[in-house]
Design an enzyme around this catalytic site. Structure first.
Site, PDB file in Angstrom:
ATOM      1  CE1 TYR A 105       1.592  -7.603  -3.643  1.00  0.00           C
ATOM      2  CE2 TYR A 105       0.165  -7.284  -1.750  1.00  0.00           C
ATOM      3  CZ  TYR A 105       0.331  -7.448  -3.114  1.00  0.00           C
ATOM      4  OH  TYR A 105      -0.776  -7.450  -3.942  1.00  0.00           O
ATOM      5  CB  SER A 130      -3.166  -5.277  -2.058  1.00  0.00           C
ATOM      6  OG  SER A 130      -3.503  -6.498  -1.425  1.00  0.00           O
TER       7      SER A 130
END
Ligand code: NAD
Length: 257
Positions: free
Chosen positions: A156, A143
């Site tokens: 995350y 990401s």
């Protein structure tokens, strides 16, 4: 012999978009996902002998081993030689916000790490013999949040940063037989690719669109096309790399008034 892919988290979102993209181009695809309902809907909506689904939490070592046995059984049953051309490590808790650090429990921290990072480790380990048999590739879905942050996204961000490190480590250990790369998606709209109860078709505001130099929010096909390129012979000189696919959003400099 037809190309075979194993896609984790392929029942919804980016994974599901990639499943459709590859099936439409003649691939055989096995999907691992922990959402039973989404898997059932995928299998019903895409009735296709080239598709197999398995209910698996990718952080569970035994279930991952069983899924790879099922993959071998499927190939044997269909007279396909054992092997894998692509492993896409895509599964994970997609919500980046784990909350304020002071109230982040160890259990929750581990849920993020297990679904993104441990899952990628377990699936990659299980896939190596099959990938070697076909000079296959691994694509890890990281990401842009591996590289930059909003507040309260520690679990995350750490999992995605770990995936980038895993990518170059695997590329060095597994070459020259297996190439390993990562994609850092930016904002990808997955509403239309969710299971029916969660499906949506959001209209993005002008502000949403304008913060992307390409003038729009991303769609799963943007990631699927990059995955397909990285899995192709045209990408034969590319390994250990990370590719940001974000419509240019992270290139944009922001000065606050
Ligand atoms: P999504 O929630 O639409 O799809 C993720 C799928 O993974 C779901 O079907 C879910 O059931 C499955 N999954 C989650 N945990 C799992 C586990 N432990 N075992 C097996 N399956 C599991 O999410 P998405 O937006 O399509 O995201 C896919 C990947 O892309 C994720 O790794 C996410 O972090 C990453 N990503 C998404 C975006 C975005 O804007 N959509 C941006 C950057 C990165």
């Amino acid at each position: 012999m037809r190309s075979t892919a194993l896609i984790t988290g392929g029942a919804q979102g980016i994974g599901r978009g990639t499943v459709a993209f590859l099936l439409d181009r003649g691939w055989r695809v096995m999907v691992l996902d922990c959402d039973h309902q989404a898997l059932e809907e995928l299998a019903a909506e895409r009735r296709d002998d080239a598709l197999r689904v398995a209910a698996v939490d990718v952080g569970d070592e035994d279930r991952v081993a069983e899924a790879f046995q099922a993959l071998r059984a499927w190939q044997e049953q269909d007279g396909q030689p054992a092997g894998l051309d692509l492993l896409m490590n895509n599964a994970g808790i997609a919500d980046p916000v784990s909350g304020p650090l002071e109230s982040l429990s160890l259990e929750d921290w581990r849920r993020w790490q297990d679904s993104h990072l441990t899952g990628a480790f377990l699936c990659s380990r299980a896939a190596v013999p099959l990938l070697r048999a076909r000079q296959g590739v691994i694509v890890n879905i990281a990401s842009t949040r591996a590289l930059q942050s909003e507040p309260h996204c520690e679990a995350y961000a750490a999992a995605k940063g770990g995936l980038l490190a895993l990518t170059h480590a695997l590329a060095i250990s597994l070459g020259p037989d297996i190439r390993v790369n990562a994609i850092c998606p930016g904002w990808i709209e997955t509403g239309p690719w969710q299971r029916r109860a969660r499906r949506s078709h959001p209209q993005h505001s002008q502000t949403d669109r304008r913060q992307h130099p390409v003038g729009r929010v991303g769609v799963p096909e943007d990631i699927a096309a990059t995955v397909a390129f990285l899995a192709s012979d045209q990408a034969g000189f590319i390994t250990g790399q990370q590719f940001t696919v974000d419509g240019g959003m992270t290139c944009k400099m922001i000065y606050q008034d």
